[in-house]
Scaffold this motif. Structure first.
Motif, PDB file in Angstrom:
ATOM      1  N   ASP A   1      18.442   4.261  -9.862  1.00 38.07           N
ATOM      2  CA  ASP A   1      17.773   3.231  -9.076  1.00 38.07           C
ATOM      3  C   ASP A   1      17.698   3.641  -7.601  1.00 38.07           C
ATOM      4  O   ASP A   1      16.676   3.433  -6.937  1.00 38.07           O
ATOM      5  CB  ASP A   1      18.504   1.899  -9.205  1.00 38.07           C
ATOM      6  N   LYS A   2      18.770   4.223  -7.097  1.00 33.23           N
ATOM      7  CA  LYS A   2      18.777   4.692  -5.708  1.00 33.23           C
ATOM      8  C   LYS A   2      17.752   5.816  -5.523  1.00 33.23           C
ATOM      9  O   LYS A   2      17.034   5.864  -4.519  1.00 33.23           O
ATOM     10  CB  LYS A   2      20.168   5.199  -5.325  1.00 33.23           C
ATOM     11  N   TYR A   3      17.707   6.700  -6.508  1.00 33.17           N
ATOM     12  CA  TYR A   3      16.747   7.801  -6.440  1.00 33.17           C
ATOM     13  C   TYR A   3      15.313   7.273  -6.443  1.00 33.17           C
ATOM     14  O   TYR A   3      14.462   7.753  -5.681  1.00 33.17           O
ATOM     15  CB  TYR A   3      16.954   8.756  -7.616  1.00 33.17           C
ATOM     16  N   MET A   4      15.037   6.282  -7.291  1.00 34.96           N
ATOM     17  CA  MET A   4      13.689   5.737  -7.363  1.00 34.96           C
ATOM     18  C   MET A   4      13.282   5.079  -6.040  1.00 34.96           C
ATOM     19  O   MET A   4      12.133   5.190  -5.602  1.00 34.96           O
ATOM     20  CB  MET A   4      13.575   4.729  -8.503  1.00 34.96           C
ATOM     21  N   GLU A   5      14.209   4.391  -5.389  1.00 35.08           N
ATOM     22  CA  GLU A   5      13.919   3.800  -4.082  1.00 35.08           C
ATOM     23  C   GLU A   5      13.594   4.902  -3.078  1.00 35.08           C
ATOM     24  O   GLU A   5      12.660   4.772  -2.275  1.00 35.08           O
ATOM     25  CB  GLU A   5      15.109   2.970  -3.603  1.00 35.08           C
ATOM     26  N   TYR A   6      14.374   5.972  -3.110  1.00 34.08           N
ATOM     27  CA  TYR A   6      14.130   7.109  -2.223  1.00 34.08           C
ATOM     28  C   TYR A   6      12.780   7.742  -2.528  1.00 34.08           C
ATOM     29  O   TYR A   6      11.984   8.017  -1.625  1.00 34.08           O
ATOM     30  CB  TYR A   6      15.259   8.130  -2.399  1.00 34.08           C
ATOM     31  N   TRP A   7      12.500   7.948  -3.823  1.00 34.95           N
ATOM     32  CA  TRP A   7      11.238   8.570  -4.237  1.00 34.95           C
ATOM     33  C   TRP A   7      10.044   7.741  -3.777  1.00 34.95           C
ATOM     34  O   TRP A   7       9.079   8.273  -3.219  1.00 34.95           O
ATOM     35  CB  TRP A   7      11.225   8.716  -5.762  1.00 34.95           C
ATOM     36  N   MET A   8      10.104   6.427  -3.990  1.00 37.51           N
ATOM     37  CA  MET A   8       8.985   5.564  -3.616  1.00 37.51           C
ATOM     38  C   MET A   8       8.775   5.538  -2.105  1.00 37.51           C
ATOM     39  O   MET A   8       7.648   5.468  -1.633  1.00 37.51           O
ATOM     40  CB  MET A   8       9.208   4.152  -4.158  1.00 37.51           C
ATOM     41  N   SER A   9       9.868   5.605  -1.341  1.00 32.86           N
ATOM     42  CA  SER A   9       9.730   5.596   0.119  1.00 32.86           C
ATOM     43  C   SER A   9       9.059   6.864   0.630  1.00 32.86           C
ATOM     44  O   SER A   9       8.375   6.847   1.664  1.00 32.86           O
ATOM     45  CB  SER A   9      11.108   5.447   0.772  1.00 32.86           C
ATOM     46  N   GLU A  10       9.218   7.967  -0.096  1.00 29.35           N
ATOM     47  CA  GLU A  10       8.652   9.243   0.340  1.00 29.35           C
ATOM     48  C   GLU A  10       7.199   9.422  -0.093  1.00 29.35           C
ATOM     49  O   GLU A  10       6.471  10.221   0.509  1.00 29.35           O
ATOM     50  CB  GLU A  10       9.487  10.405  -0.212  1.00 29.35           C
ATOM     51  N   VAL A  11       6.760   8.710  -1.114  1.00 29.02           N
ATOM     52  CA  VAL A  11       5.394   8.899  -1.623  1.00 29.02           C
ATOM     53  C   VAL A  11       4.523   7.668  -1.387  1.00 29.02           C
ATOM     54  O   VAL A  11       3.432   7.553  -1.933  1.00 29.02           O
ATOM     55  CB  VAL A  11       5.402   9.233  -3.133  1.00 29.02           C
ATOM     56  N   ASN A  12       4.987   6.758  -0.564  1.00 31.64           N
ATOM     57  CA  ASN A  12       4.285   5.494  -0.338  1.00 31.64           C
ATOM     58  C   ASN A  12       3.077   5.703   0.577  1.00 31.64           C
ATOM     59  O   ASN A  12       3.150   5.513   1.789  1.00 31.64           O
ATOM     60  CB  ASN A  12       5.239   4.464   0.278  1.00 31.64           C
ATOM     61  N   ASP A  13       1.948   6.113  -0.021  1.00 33.21           N
ATOM     62  CA  ASP A  13       0.718   6.313   0.740  1.00 33.21           C
ATOM     63  C   ASP A  13      -0.399   5.385   0.253  1.00 33.21           C
ATOM     64  O   ASP A  13      -1.574   5.611   0.535  1.00 33.21           O
ATOM     65  CB  ASP A  13       0.247   7.765   0.655  1.00 33.21           C
ATOM     66  N   LYS A  14      -0.027   4.352  -0.505  1.00 31.85           N
ATOM     67  CA  LYS A  14      -0.951   3.330  -1.009  1.00 31.85           C
ATOM     68  C   LYS A  14      -1.867   3.826  -2.122  1.00 31.85           C
ATOM     69  O   LYS A  14      -2.725   3.074  -2.591  1.00 31.85           O
ATOM     70  CB  LYS A  14      -1.819   2.773   0.136  1.00 31.85           C
ATOM     71  N   ASN A  15      -1.708   5.066  -2.564  1.00 27.99           N
ATOM     72  CA  ASN A  15      -2.518   5.598  -3.657  1.00 27.99           C
ATOM     73  C   ASN A  15      -1.760   5.482  -4.977  1.00 27.99           C
ATOM     74  O   ASN A  15      -0.524   5.573  -5.000  1.00 27.99           O
ATOM     75  CB  ASN A  15      -2.877   7.057  -3.408  1.00 27.99           C
ATOM     76  N   PRO A  16      -2.458   5.288  -6.104  1.00 22.38           N
ATOM     77  CA  PRO A  16      -1.794   5.215  -7.410  1.00 22.38           C
ATOM     78  C   PRO A  16      -1.053   6.509  -7.719  1.00 22.38           C
ATOM     79  O   PRO A  16      -1.447   7.596  -7.273  1.00 22.38           O
ATOM     80  CB  PRO A  16      -2.955   5.003  -8.385  1.00 22.38           C
ATOM     81  N   LYS A  17       0.019   6.415  -8.485  1.00 25.52           N
ATOM     82  CA  LYS A  17       0.827   7.581  -8.821  1.00 25.52           C
ATOM     83  C   LYS A  17       1.110   7.604 -10.326  1.00 25.52           C
ATOM     84  O   LYS A  17       1.114   6.561 -10.985  1.00 25.52           O
ATOM     85  CB  LYS A  17       2.173   7.549  -8.085  1.00 25.52           C
ATOM     86  N   LEU A  18       1.361   8.794 -10.828  1.00 23.79           N
ATOM     87  CA  LEU A  18       1.832   8.962 -12.199  1.00 23.79           C
ATOM     88  C   LEU A  18       3.225   9.557 -12.126  1.00 23.79           C
ATOM     89  O   LEU A  18       3.419  10.623 -11.537  1.00 23.79           O
ATOM     90  CB  LEU A  18       0.915   9.898 -12.988  1.00 23.79           C
ATOM     91  N   PHE A  19       4.205   8.857 -12.691  1.00 24.30           N
ATOM     92  CA  PHE A  19       5.589   9.323 -12.685  1.00 24.30           C
ATOM     93  C   PHE A  19       5.969   9.756 -14.095  1.00 24.30           C
ATOM     94  O   PHE A  19       5.988   8.946 -15.015  1.00 24.30           O
ATOM     95  CB  PHE A  19       6.531   8.205 -12.211  1.00 24.30           C
ATOM     96  N   ILE A  20       6.254  11.035 -14.275  1.00 24.50           N
ATOM     97  CA  ILE A  20       6.588  11.590 -15.590  1.00 24.50           C
ATOM     98  C   ILE A  20       8.081  11.868 -15.630  1.00 24.50           C
ATOM     99  O   ILE A  20       8.621  12.560 -14.772  1.00 24.50           O
ATOM    100  CB  ILE A  20       5.799  12.888 -15.855  1.00 24.50           C
ATOM    101  N   SER A  21       8.751  11.333 -16.630  1.00 21.73           N
ATOM    102  CA  SER A  21      10.207  11.446 -16.721  1.00 21.73           C
ATOM    103  C   SER A  21      10.630  11.723 -18.148  1.00 21.73           C
ATOM    104  O   SER A  21       9.887  11.474 -19.105  1.00 21.73           O
ATOM    105  CB  SER A  21      10.848  10.145 -16.233  1.00 21.73           C
ATOM    106  N   GLY A  22      11.846  12.233 -18.289  1.00 26.30           N
ATOM    107  CA  GLY A  22      12.442  12.415 -19.603  1.00 26.30           C
ATOM    108  C   GLY A  22      12.819  11.065 -20.200  1.00 26.30           C
ATOM    109  O   GLY A  22      12.760  10.024 -19.536  1.00 26.30           O
TER     110      GLY A  22
END
Length: 234
Positions: free
Chosen positions: A58-79
C-alpha cells in the motif's frame, strides 16, 4: 537469511519516474544519519522479514501514484501474489484512472516484462557493482560492514545497477516484443515468448457476458486465498 528485497518499476518510456524500492528487515528504527546516506532516487521501507506484504505494498502504491500523477490514464501490470494487490487496491487504482492487469501464476516468465527482460540484467549489473566495490575496498576479507553501513551501501549499489540497467535496455522495443504495445492496429501480434500465440488487433468481435463487477469479485476472492492461475481468468 534474506537481507533485502528490491521492487523495480518499468515503463515503455521515461524510466526515471519511479526508482528502485528496497525492503530491509526490521522495524525501521534507524538513525537520521543513516537515512541521509541512502542513495537519492531509492525508496526504502522496512518489513519484519525483508519481504513484501500488504502494508508495504500500500505504501509503495501511494509512492508510485505520486510519481506518475500526470492526469493521463495508466495501465498497471502486476504479478498475482496476494501480497501485491487485493480488491481494495484495485478499486483505488481504478478511481485514479489506472487500469489493473494481473498476470496469472505460472505466466510471469512469459509475459511479465520484468522477468523476461530486466531481472537478469539488473542482477548482473548489481553483481558487477558489488565486485567493483570489493576491489576498491582491498579485497573481500577486508570489506566488513555494520548493518547500517550494509544498508547504505545496498541503496547505492542498487541505484548504480539500476542506472546501468536502464541504459542497457530498449524498453519501448521490449514492450512491443512482449505485446504490451504495438505500432499499429492492423498487424497481428506474435509474441516470441509464447510461440504459436497471435493476437489480431483488428478483431472487434471480442465480447464477454460476465459483468465487470462479477469478474472483480471472483478474481479478488481468489487473490485473497492464493496466487491466480491461468484458468482463473477463463
Amino acid at each position: 537469511k534474506r537481507f533485502a528485497t528490491v521492487i523495480l518499476t518499468i515503463f515503455g518510456s521515461d524510466n526515471k519516474r519511479v526508482g528502485p524500492v528496497l525492503l530491509f528487515k526490521g522495524k525501521g528504527q534507524v538513525s537520521s544519519i543513516e537515512k541521509r546516506q541512502y542513495a537519492n532516487g531509492v525508496k526504502v521501507y522496512f518489513t519484519p522479514k525483508a519481504v513484501n506484504n500488504r502494508i508495504t505494498m500500500d505504501k509503495y502504491m501511494e509512492y508510485w501514484m505520486s510519481e506518475v500523477n500526470d492526469k493521463n490514464p495508466k495501465l498497471f501490470i502486476s504479478g498475482s501474489s496476494n501480497t501485491h494487490l487485493d480488491h481494495k487496491s484495485i478499486r483505488l487504482l481504478r478511481k485514479k484512472q489506472i487500469v489493473v492487469a494481473v498476470i496469472p501464476k505460472g505466466c510471469a516468465m512469459y509475459i511479465q516484462a520484468l522477468d523476461v527482460y530486466v531481472f537478469s540484467i539488473f542482477k548482473k549489473h548489481y553483481y558487477d557493482c558489488s565486485e567493483e566495490y570489493i576491489e576498491k575496498a582491498c579485497g573481500r576479507l577486508k570489506a566488513k560492514l555494520t548493518a547500517s553501513e550494509s544498508r547504505v551501501l545496498c541503496t547505492r549499489l542498487t541505484l548504480i545497477a539500476w542506472k546501468r540497467t536502464v541504459f542497457s535496455i530498449d524498453f519501448s522495443e521490449s514492450f512491443r516484443e512482449i505485446g504490451y504495445t504495438w505500432a499499429d492496429h492492423v498487424t497481428p501480434i506474435k509474441l516470441h515468448t509464447l510461440p504459436g500465440y497471435m493476437y489480431d488487433p483488428s478483431d472487434r468481435n471480442l465480447t464477454c457476458s460476465i459483468e465487470e463487477n462479477e469478474i472483480d469479485f471472483s478474481i479478488s476472492s481468489k487473490m485473497a486465498k492464493k496466487q491466480l492461475k491461468l484458468t482463473d481468468f477463463w
